[in-house]
Design an enzyme around this catalytic site. Sequence first.
Site, PDB file in Angstrom:
ATOM      1  N   GLY A 233       0.786  -1.235   0.000  1.00 43.60           N
ATOM      2  CA  GLY A 233       0.000   0.000   0.000  1.00 43.60           C
ATOM      3  C   GLY A 233       0.810   1.273   0.000  1.00 43.60           C
ATOM      4  O   GLY A 233       0.270   2.353   0.249  1.00 43.60           O
ATOM      5  N   GLY A 272       4.423  -3.803  -4.008  1.00 46.73           N
ATOM      6  CA  GLY A 272       4.557  -4.107  -5.432  1.00 46.73           C
ATOM      7  C   GLY A 272       4.865  -2.845  -6.197  1.00 46.73           C
ATOM      8  O   GLY A 272       5.948  -2.664  -6.749  1.00 46.73           O
ATOM      9  N   CYS A 348     -11.393   2.538 -30.548  1.00 44.05           N
ATOM     10  CA  CYS A 348     -12.641   3.185 -30.937  1.00 44.05           C
ATOM     11  C   CYS A 348     -13.507   3.459 -29.702  1.00 44.05           C
ATOM     12  O   CYS A 348     -14.630   2.957 -29.573  1.00 44.05           O
ATOM     13  CB  CYS A 348     -13.392   2.303 -31.921  1.00 44.05           C
ATOM     14  SG  CYS A 348     -12.523   2.015 -33.467  1.00 44.05           S
TER      15      CYS A 348
END
Length: 404
Positions: A233, A272, A348
């Site tokens: 975190g 991470g 798109c």
Amino acid sequence: MNRLVERRLCEIRSSSDQPLCAYVYDLTGIRGHVAAMLAAMPPKTRLFYAIKANPDKRIIEALLPLVAGFEVASAGELLRVREVSRDVPILFGGPGKKDFELRTAIAHNVAYLHVESLLELRKIIMYANEGKRLTQVLLRINLRSKTLPQTKIAMGGRPSPFGLDEAYIGEAAAILREPDNRYVQFCGFHFHSLSNNPDAELHATMVQHYLEKASEWERLFGLDVRIVNAGGGFGVAYDGSPGFDWQRFASLLGQSEAVRNLGTARLIFEPGRLIVADYGYYAAEVVDIKRSHDCVFAVVRGGTHHNRLPASWGHNHPFRILEREEWPYVFERPEAEHSRVTIVGELCTPKDRLHADAELDRLRVGDVLVFEKSGAYCWTISHHDFLSHPHPEFHYLTEGDQDE
């Protein structure tokens, strides 16, 4: 921008007749960064890498000699780590583990299974008994605390699908003591209350709170706490503001009485994003520049199907311009000068935006935009095959690359 990254991108572009679209990961930078993190950490703490941030096999291999192990959140991630190492310690977390994932975790000898519910605990006991395999577990707890730091992504301190409400710790302890549990061993607690917290002081206070609660529950329920996993975190800033100060955080931990009183227990962290975010670069060449309703749009070869993080989080992703002088056409080269430019991709959908209203001195078709801080949660969270555009190339900087 790292000069080695710039040089590598120039080499890639000059070797192809297609618009450039590539990721570059600086493995040397990642290793140096982790070494500095480890050097700052106090005794009795351990650093794992949560591969959900970026499960690239080359990154796992680069980190293998440095980190204490890896955190995974699926059987697929578990097997990816086991392809690199058969015996490196693995933490297995995440809600909703399927039966085959629990069996796989036990069969592959994970170091600790994070228990997310009472049902999951009973299943772990069942499969450990069937396989006659010692299985160590950490109870993931959702605290009922009102003092946790507030971030955009919160997984604890409120109603949440993550972890056990702390009101159920006593029931979990009772299940672990049932006579039919012969192989599952309680080892401690796991906490992961938030994501992308930028405040080192608040994070250190939160970790101290974790340790105090673990000590309280150890006495209250007669448990032997050997591990406290404080999760990850740690925040990374994408808007130029200061990111998480790991050195300050580690220093505060070292001064914490709760950390000094760990005894034989160990305090684990599993970041991470903080480990890899700053060492990945997503490069996309500008293929068109157009004006519409008094707005300027630069269309790149790529987009959110390669790097979904800015669309997912609703932020403008930082980038630099790598200018290219080559222009192979006989007609005029489109460009934008002293303009606000919105960077969009080739999909798109109007949601395919990487940066809105960037103030630029000059941008030309054929220039390359290099999106920094693209090492974490960029490629792997993206919808790669929407419209079946080709995937980007992947390149790696290693110790063999030299800055001339």
